[in-house]
Scaffold this motif. Structure first.
Motif, PDB file in Angstrom:
ATOM      1  N   ALA A 171      14.696  48.416  52.023  1.00 34.55           N
ATOM      2  CA  ALA A 171      13.833  47.800  53.035  1.00 34.55           C
ATOM      3  C   ALA A 171      12.582  48.646  53.230  1.00 34.55           C
ATOM      4  CB  ALA A 171      14.582  47.664  54.355  1.00 34.55           C
ATOM      5  N   PRO A 172      11.443  48.033  53.523  1.00 31.18           N
ATOM      6  CA  PRO A 172      10.223  48.807  53.801  1.00 31.18           C
ATOM      7  C   PRO A 172      10.376  49.611  55.102  1.00 31.18           C
ATOM      8  CG  PRO A 172       9.887  46.465  54.251  1.00 31.18           C
ATOM      9  CD  PRO A 172      11.215  46.581  53.583  1.00 31.18           C
ATOM     10  N   GLY A 173       9.555  50.608  55.240  1.00 24.77           N
ATOM     11  CA  GLY A 173       9.682  51.495  56.400  1.00 24.77           C
ATOM     12  C   GLY A 173       9.479  50.824  57.732  1.00 24.77           C
ATOM     13  N   PHE A 174       8.707  49.724  57.769  1.00 24.80           N
ATOM     14  CA  PHE A 174       8.441  49.061  59.053  1.00 24.80           C
ATOM     15  C   PHE A 174       9.561  48.101  59.459  1.00 24.80           C
ATOM     16  CE2 PHE A 174       6.307  46.600  55.712  1.00 24.80           C
ATOM     17  CZ  PHE A 174       6.872  45.354  55.888  1.00 24.80           C
ATOM     18  N   ASN A 175      10.601  47.953  58.612  1.00 25.09           N
ATOM     19  CA  ASN A 175      11.707  47.047  58.920  1.00 25.09           C
ATOM     20  C   ASN A 175      12.680  47.748  59.870  1.00 25.09           C
ATOM     21  OD1 ASN A 175      13.892  45.312  58.986  1.00 25.09           O
ATOM     22  ND2 ASN A 175      13.822  44.859  56.789  1.00 25.09           N
ATOM     23  N   LEU A 176      12.569  47.465  61.149  1.00 24.54           N
ATOM     24  CA  LEU A 176      13.408  48.120  62.153  1.00 24.54           C
ATOM     25  C   LEU A 176      14.839  47.596  62.129  1.00 24.54           C
ATOM     26  CD1 LEU A 176      10.890  48.184  65.148  1.00 24.54           C
ATOM     27  CD2 LEU A 176      11.300  49.931  63.405  1.00 24.54           C
ATOM     28  N   ILE A 177      15.029  46.372  61.652  1.00 23.17           N
ATOM     29  CA  ILE A 177      16.387  45.810  61.586  1.00 23.17           C
ATOM     30  C   ILE A 177      17.250  46.623  60.639  1.00 23.17           C
ATOM     31  CG2 ILE A 177      17.732  43.783  60.889  1.00 23.17           C
ATOM     32  CD1 ILE A 177      15.437  42.044  61.815  1.00 23.17           C
ATOM     33  N   ALA A 178      16.661  47.036  59.488  1.00 21.68           N
ATOM     34  CA  ALA A 178      17.431  47.779  58.498  1.00 21.68           C
ATOM     35  C   ALA A 178      17.874  49.145  59.020  1.00 21.68           C
ATOM     36  CB  ALA A 178      16.607  47.947  57.225  1.00 21.68           C
ATOM     37  N   LYS A 179      17.133  49.679  60.005  1.00 20.17           N
ATOM     38  CA  LYS A 179      17.480  50.998  60.539  1.00 20.17           C
ATOM     39  C   LYS A 179      18.645  50.928  61.518  1.00 20.17           C
ATOM     40  CE  LYS A 179      12.784  52.830  60.025  1.00 20.17           C
ATOM     41  NZ  LYS A 179      11.619  53.397  60.727  1.00 20.17           N
ATOM     42  N   ASP A 214      23.552  40.449  60.586  1.00 20.38           N
ATOM     43  CA  ASP A 214      22.323  40.810  59.879  1.00 20.38           C
ATOM     44  C   ASP A 214      22.602  40.793  58.380  1.00 20.38           C
ATOM     45  OD1 ASP A 214      20.901  41.109  62.187  1.00 20.38           O
ATOM     46  OD2 ASP A 214      21.165  43.282  62.303  1.00 20.38           O
ATOM     47  N   ARG A 215      21.677  40.243  57.614  1.00 18.38           N
ATOM     48  CA  ARG A 215      21.922  40.049  56.182  1.00 18.38           C
ATOM     49  C   ARG A 215      21.832  41.370  55.426  1.00 18.38           C
ATOM     50  NH1 ARG A 215      19.105  35.702  52.027  1.00 18.38           N
ATOM     51  NH2 ARG A 215      20.525  36.121  50.276  1.00 18.38           N
ATOM     52  N   SER A 216      22.807  41.585  54.538  1.00 12.46           N
ATOM     53  CA  SER A 216      22.833  42.762  53.689  1.00 12.46           C
ATOM     54  C   SER A 216      23.232  42.323  52.280  1.00 12.46           C
ATOM     55  CB  SER A 216      23.842  43.786  54.207  1.00 12.46           C
ATOM     56  OG  SER A 216      24.076  44.790  53.242  1.00 12.46           O
ATOM     57  N   LYS A 217      22.338  42.529  51.313  1.00 13.19           N
ATOM     58  CA  LYS A 217      22.631  42.157  49.929  1.00 13.19           C
ATOM     59  C   LYS A 217      23.839  42.925  49.399  1.00 13.19           C
ATOM     60  CE  LYS A 217      17.847  40.977  48.749  1.00 13.19           C
ATOM     61  NZ  LYS A 217      16.690  41.308  47.868  1.00 13.19           N
ATOM     62  N   ASN A 218      23.963  44.173  49.795  1.00  9.86           N
ATOM     63  CA  ASN A 218      25.079  44.989  49.325  1.00  9.86           C
ATOM     64  C   ASN A 218      26.410  44.428  49.804  1.00  9.86           C
ATOM     65  OD1 ASN A 218      27.045  47.454  49.867  1.00  9.86           O
ATOM     66  ND2 ASN A 218      25.658  48.057  48.213  1.00  9.86           N
ATOM     67  N   LEU A 219      26.484  44.091  51.088  1.00 11.95           N
ATOM     68  CA  LEU A 219      27.726  43.540  51.638  1.00 11.95           C
ATOM     69  C   LEU A 219      28.016  42.147  51.082  1.00 11.95           C
ATOM     70  CD1 LEU A 219      27.421  44.671  55.380  1.00 11.95           C
ATOM     71  CD2 LEU A 219      28.842  45.670  53.569  1.00 11.95           C
ATOM     72  N   GLU A 220      26.961  41.360  50.850  1.00 16.42           N
ATOM     73  CA  GLU A 220      27.150  40.023  50.281  1.00 16.42           C
ATOM     74  C   GLU A 220      27.796  40.110  48.903  1.00 16.42           C
ATOM     75  OE1 GLU A 220      23.581  37.812  50.154  1.00 16.42           O
ATOM     76  OE2 GLU A 220      23.484  37.453  52.301  1.00 16.42           O
ATOM     77  N   ASP A 221      27.282  40.995  48.055  1.00 20.58           N
ATOM     78  CA  ASP A 221      27.825  41.129  46.701  1.00 20.58           C
ATOM     79  C   ASP A 221      29.268  41.627  46.730  1.00 20.58           C
ATOM     80  OD1 ASP A 221      25.485  40.254  45.667  1.00 20.58           O
ATOM     81  OD2 ASP A 221      24.784  42.187  44.936  1.00 20.58           O
TER      82      ASP A 221
END
Length: 267
Positions: free
Chosen positions: A240-248, A254-261
């Motif tokens: 995620a880019p640095g300005f993405n506060l959700i990822a922090k 909340d969507r996570s590609k890692n958890l989805e896979d």
């Protein structure tokens, strides 16, 4: 198969391209050929020296030089002369090319069926030259499934009907456009929509099914092989880019590609 045929007019009609097209079984059946016939015809064409190009005129448009040696016309003439002229030396004197007497008996029928196909393929260059309205292009394409393919199996019959429906819909929708365009525009449209048209109807159709991993997809099969499980590709990483506060500060839902896979593999 249809897209392979539609690309031929812009190609150099190489021997490899033609015999790759002949691997399509519905096309073989349409012209009363089978796999053994194709292998035999390929050997004949290799012996006749066929490499690429329809004739000298086609060669000139492709490379700027008009010559017929090792073209389809040159090779076909040698095969036809071998069928028409007797084997004795005197009969073959003065002929423009050295005849090849491969097509005898049942071989003559195979050669005739093959030449019927080649005649249709050669005509494509003129059919798809110039400009026409989209409606005229799609109207011409509607005839191609029956001209080149013989669908006997239920799956192929349904796919043929679906293709004709798609072309009919496109012809109807494009009726308001009166601007003449080259065929390459129509071909690009078909290439971009072909996968979308077929993707929803090909699942679990044949003996082997290739599909993506989709949540809640039921795969009731005894053998499932998964491709692409390299450690650096699967599961995907959440970048995620640095300005993405959700990822922090991830929360539930909340969507996570890692958890989805990881869940897809478990499912």
């Amino acid at each position: 198969g249809l897209l392979q045929i539609l690309h031929l007019p812009d190609s150099n009609y190489s021997s490899a391209d033609i015999f790759s097209l002949l691997e399509i079984q519905p096309l073989q059946k349409k012209f009363s050929l089978d796999e053994k016939d194709i292998l035999q015809l390929k050997g004949w064409c290799n012996a006749a020296g066929v490499r690429w190009g329809i004739d000298g005129e086609h060669r000139e448009k492709s490379c700027g030089v008009n010559f017929e040696d090792y073209s389809w016309l040159h090779g076909i003439r040698r095969l036809l002369l071998g069928y028409a002229v007797s084997e004795d030396f005197e009969s073959q004197l003065g002929l423009p090319e050295f005849p090849l007497d491969f097509a005898e008996g049942a071989g003559a029928e195979k050669l005739g069926n093959f030449l019927d196909l080649m005649k249709e393929l050669f005509c494509l260059r003129e059919c798809f030259s110039g400009k026409k309205t989209p409606k005229e292009w799609f109207g011409m394409l509607k005839e191609f499934p029956d001209k080149f393919f013989l669908a006997e199996e239920p799956v192929l019959v349904e796919e043929r009907a679906q293709l004709i429906r798609f072309l009919s819909d496109q012809m109807y929708e494009s009726g308001v456009c009166e601007e003449e365009i080259p065929f390459q525009v129509i071909r690009d449209l078909l290439e971009n929509t072909d996968s979308a048209v077929d993707s929803g109807n090909a699942f679990l159709r044949g003996k082997i099914t290739f599909c993506s991993m989709v949540p809640m997809r039921t795969i009731p099969l005894p053998v499932i092989a998964i491709l692409g499980l390299n450690p650096d590709h699967f599961p995907r990483k959440d970048i995620a880019p640095g300005f993405n506060l959700i990822a922090k500060n991830m929360r539930k839902t909340d969507r996570s590609k890692n958890l989805e896979d990881r869940y897809l593999l478990l499912e």
